[in-house]
Scaffold this motif. Structure first.
Motif, PDB file in Angstrom:
ATOM      1  N   ARG A 182       0.930  -1.150   0.007  1.00 55.18           N
ATOM      2  CA  ARG A 182       0.086   0.064  -0.080  1.00 55.18           C
ATOM      3  C   ARG A 182       0.807   1.274  -0.004  1.00 55.18           C
ATOM      4  O   ARG A 182       0.268   2.222  -0.018  1.00 55.18           O
ATOM      5  CB  ARG A 182      -0.896   0.159   1.218  1.00 55.18           C
ATOM      6  N   SER A 183       2.125   1.186   0.129  1.00 55.85           N
ATOM      7  CA  SER A 183       3.025   2.215   0.393  1.00 55.85           C
ATOM      8  C   SER A 183       4.157   2.417  -0.566  1.00 55.85           C
ATOM      9  O   SER A 183       4.577   1.310  -1.099  1.00 55.85           O
ATOM     10  CB  SER A 183       3.281   2.504   1.679  1.00 55.85           C
ATOM     11  N   ALA A 184       4.975   3.435  -0.266  1.00 51.93           N
ATOM     12  CA  ALA A 184       6.408   3.562  -1.087  1.00 51.93           C
ATOM     13  C   ALA A 184       7.477   2.646  -0.005  1.00 51.93           C
ATOM     14  O   ALA A 184       8.481   2.688  -0.358  1.00 51.93           O
ATOM     15  CB  ALA A 184       6.720   4.950  -1.147  1.00 51.93           C
ATOM     16  N   ILE A 185       6.941   2.272   1.280  1.00 51.57           N
ATOM     17  CA  ILE A 185       7.915   1.612   2.111  1.00 51.57           C
ATOM     18  C   ILE A 185       8.330   0.196   1.396  1.00 51.57           C
ATOM     19  O   ILE A 185       7.451  -0.239   0.691  1.00 51.57           O
ATOM     20  CB  ILE A 185       7.238   1.301   3.380  1.00 51.57           C
ATOM     21  N   THR A 186       9.667   0.013   1.116  1.00 49.35           N
ATOM     22  CA  THR A 186      10.329  -0.895   0.415  1.00 49.35           C
ATOM     23  C   THR A 186      10.679  -2.182   1.240  1.00 49.35           C
ATOM     24  O   THR A 186      10.936  -3.141   0.831  1.00 49.35           O
ATOM     25  CB  THR A 186      11.346  -0.595  -0.432  1.00 49.35           C
ATOM     26  N   ARG A 187      10.731  -1.904   2.644  1.00 51.94           N
ATOM     27  CA  ARG A 187      11.316  -2.968   3.517  1.00 51.94           C
ATOM     28  C   ARG A 187      10.889  -2.581   4.772  1.00 51.94           C
ATOM     29  O   ARG A 187      10.702  -1.384   5.401  1.00 51.94           O
ATOM     30  CB  ARG A 187      12.973  -2.923   3.392  1.00 51.94           C
ATOM     31  N   VAL A 188      10.625  -3.658   5.753  1.00 54.72           N
ATOM     32  CA  VAL A 188      10.289  -3.631   7.106  1.00 54.72           C
ATOM     33  C   VAL A 188      11.562  -4.255   7.804  1.00 54.72           C
ATOM     34  O   VAL A 188      11.985  -5.585   7.469  1.00 54.72           O
ATOM     35  CB  VAL A 188       9.163  -4.150   7.381  1.00 54.72           C
ATOM     36  N   THR A 189      12.151  -3.762   8.927  1.00 53.23           N
ATOM     37  CA  THR A 189      13.205  -4.435   9.596  1.00 53.23           C
ATOM     38  C   THR A 189      12.648  -4.473  11.102  1.00 53.23           C
ATOM     39  O   THR A 189      11.768  -3.635  11.727  1.00 53.23           O
ATOM     40  CB  THR A 189      14.472  -3.708   9.725  1.00 53.23           C
ATOM     41  N   VAL A 190      13.056  -5.464  12.013  1.00 48.79           N
ATOM     42  CA  VAL A 190      12.834  -5.559  13.187  1.00 48.79           C
ATOM     43  C   VAL A 190      13.927  -5.602  14.178  1.00 48.79           C
ATOM     44  O   VAL A 190      14.809  -6.227  13.960  1.00 48.79           O
ATOM     45  CB  VAL A 190      11.815  -6.996  13.473  1.00 48.79           C
ATOM     46  N   LEU A 191      13.812  -4.460  15.230  1.00 49.91           N
ATOM     47  CA  LEU A 191      15.000  -4.623  16.087  1.00 49.91           C
ATOM     48  C   LEU A 191      15.093  -5.720  16.928  1.00 49.91           C
ATOM     49  O   LEU A 191      14.480  -6.399  17.213  1.00 49.91           O
ATOM     50  CB  LEU A 191      14.577  -3.522  17.295  1.00 49.91           C
ATOM     51  N   GLY A 192      16.510  -6.124  16.785  1.00 51.92           N
ATOM     52  CA  GLY A 192      17.032  -7.290  17.345  1.00 51.92           C
ATOM     53  C   GLY A 192      16.669  -8.617  16.735  1.00 51.92           C
ATOM     54  O   GLY A 192      17.046  -9.776  17.291  1.00 51.92           O
ATOM     55  N   ALA A 193      16.024  -8.617  15.364  1.00 49.31           N
ATOM     56  CA  ALA A 193      15.767  -9.729  14.493  1.00 49.31           C
ATOM     57  C   ALA A 193      16.735 -10.065  13.463  1.00 49.31           C
ATOM     58  O   ALA A 193      16.521  -8.973  12.835  1.00 49.31           O
ATOM     59  CB  ALA A 193      14.184  -9.799  14.437  1.00 49.31           C
ATOM     60  N   PRO A 194      17.013 -11.168  13.118  1.00 48.35           N
ATOM     61  CA  PRO A 194      17.940 -11.356  11.734  1.00 48.35           C
ATOM     62  C   PRO A 194      16.885 -11.161  10.655  1.00 48.35           C
ATOM     63  O   PRO A 194      15.845 -12.106  10.958  1.00 48.35           O
ATOM     64  CB  PRO A 194      18.671 -12.402  12.130  1.00 48.35           C
ATOM     65  N   ALA A 227      14.237 -10.388   7.438  1.00 47.19           N
ATOM     66  CA  ALA A 227      12.810  -9.700   7.372  1.00 47.19           C
ATOM     67  C   ALA A 227      11.700 -10.337   8.140  1.00 47.19           C
ATOM     68  O   ALA A 227      11.703 -11.557   8.219  1.00 47.19           O
ATOM     69  CB  ALA A 227      12.498  -9.468   5.872  1.00 47.19           C
ATOM     70  N   PRO A 228      10.838  -9.648   8.433  1.00 52.11           N
ATOM     71  CA  PRO A 228       9.592 -10.297   9.279  1.00 52.11           C
ATOM     72  C   PRO A 228       8.896 -11.192   8.306  1.00 52.11           C
ATOM     73  O   PRO A 228       8.779 -10.971   7.039  1.00 52.11           O
ATOM     74  CB  PRO A 228       8.677  -9.362   9.710  1.00 52.11           C
ATOM     75  N   ASP A 229       8.046 -12.132   8.707  1.00 53.34           N
ATOM     76  CA  ASP A 229       7.306 -13.020   7.820  1.00 53.34           C
ATOM     77  C   ASP A 229       6.228 -11.944   7.128  1.00 53.34           C
ATOM     78  O   ASP A 229       5.552 -11.008   8.075  1.00 53.34           O
ATOM     79  CB  ASP A 229       6.384 -13.887   8.752  1.00 53.34           C
ATOM     80  N   PRO A 230       5.708 -12.007   5.926  1.00 55.15           N
ATOM     81  CA  PRO A 230       4.876 -10.947   5.449  1.00 55.15           C
ATOM     82  C   PRO A 230       3.386 -11.103   6.231  1.00 55.15           C
ATOM     83  O   PRO A 230       2.911 -10.073   5.783  1.00 55.15           O
ATOM     84  CB  PRO A 230       4.917 -11.645   3.900  1.00 55.15           C
ATOM     85  N   GLY A 231       3.134 -12.106   6.783  1.00 56.76           N
ATOM     86  CA  GLY A 231       1.934 -12.225   7.267  1.00 56.76           C
ATOM     87  C   GLY A 231       1.776 -11.679   8.601  1.00 56.76           C
ATOM     88  O   GLY A 231       0.539 -11.624   9.430  1.00 56.76           O
ATOM     89  N   THR A 232       2.786 -11.120   9.258  1.00 56.66           N
ATOM     90  CA  THR A 232       3.118 -10.675  10.722  1.00 56.66           C
ATOM     91  C   THR A 232       2.007  -9.373  10.653  1.00 56.66           C
ATOM     92  O   THR A 232       2.366  -8.540  10.019  1.00 56.66           O
ATOM     93  CB  THR A 232       4.499 -10.500  11.097  1.00 56.66           C
ATOM     94  N   PRO A 233       1.176  -9.203  11.778  1.00 58.54           N
ATOM     95  CA  PRO A 233       0.601  -7.767  11.811  1.00 58.54           C
ATOM     96  C   PRO A 233       1.359  -6.811  12.399  1.00 58.54           C
ATOM     97  O   PRO A 233       2.156  -7.010  13.037  1.00 58.54           O
ATOM     98  CB  PRO A 233      -0.656  -8.376  13.004  1.00 58.54           C
ATOM     99  N   VAL A 234       1.085  -5.700  11.829  1.00 60.38           N
ATOM    100  CA  VAL A 234       1.885  -4.457  12.386  1.00 60.38           C
ATOM    101  C   VAL A 234       0.610  -3.217  12.736  1.00 60.38           C
ATOM    102  O   VAL A 234      -0.325  -3.160  11.798  1.00 60.38           O
ATOM    103  CB  VAL A 234       2.663  -3.668  11.262  1.00 60.38           C
ATOM    104  N   VAL A 235       0.623  -3.150  13.936  1.00 56.01           N
ATOM    105  CA  VAL A 235      -0.397  -2.173  14.502  1.00 56.01           C
ATOM    106  C   VAL A 235       0.310  -0.727  14.228  1.00 56.01           C
ATOM    107  O   VAL A 235       1.352  -0.469  14.883  1.00 56.01           O
ATOM    108  CB  VAL A 235      -0.456  -2.522  15.916  1.00 56.01           C
TER     109      VAL A 235
END
Length: 172
Positions: free
Chosen positions: A109-121, A123-131
């Protein structure tokens, strides 16, 4: 950033991110900027620390027209961006990032190209909910618009930056 050659910076002396965020939103509304214009904040260090804002446009003509309008309103405007790590406040799809979305939906839905999670190696699973708390502020990293998230309850993620942070030492 995506098109620094078609960008300009406004340094209105904002003292914090919230004031700079409001400046971006106000100027975008007053100037009727299209949704595909990026609006970012940049920390300016030195003798007078402050937060400058930048806008990146598809074309030089669009940039020049906005520059002229801002100058006519008394704003100091400089070409380009102060640095290549701006924090995006306004970007394509930002308005659609409300409520709870999966990582895949957020990226689609957006121009964001990547999501990273602090302390995690990795990328997160694409199905992970983001609040989102309706406050998603990705940052430019090596040409990518990256949202940094952190784990939250129930296996969800939340953006690292919260809308109303508690000031340091608020209880002292």
């Amino acid at each position: 950033m995506t098109t620094p050659s078609h960008a300009l910076t406004v340094d209105a002396g904002s003292r914090d991110l919230r004031a700079a965020d409001h400046l971006i939103q106000r100027l975008a509304a007053e100037l009727a900027l299209p949704e595909d214009v990026f609006g970012c904040t940049h920390l300016v260090r030195g003798d007078r620390p402050r937060v400058a804002v930048s806008f990146a446009f598809r074309s030089g003509a669009e940039r020049d027209a906005v520059r002229d309008r801002l100058t006519a309103r008394g704003y100091g405007v400089a070409p380009g961006v102060p640095d290549d790590t701006g924090r995006a406040v306004r970007y394509p799809g930002a308005a659609a990032l409300t409520g709870t979305l999966t990582v895949a939906e957020l990226l689609a839905r957006s121009a964001i190209t990547r999501v990273t999670v602090l302390g995690a190696p990795g990328a997160p699973d694409p199905g992970t909910p983001v609040v989102t708390a309706d406050h998603v502020r990705p940052q430019w990293q090596r040409g990518d618009l990256v949202l940094t998230a952190q784990p939250a309850s129930g296996g969800t993620l939340v953006p690292f930056e919260v809308p109303d942070p508690t000031p340091c030492c608020a209880d002292h």
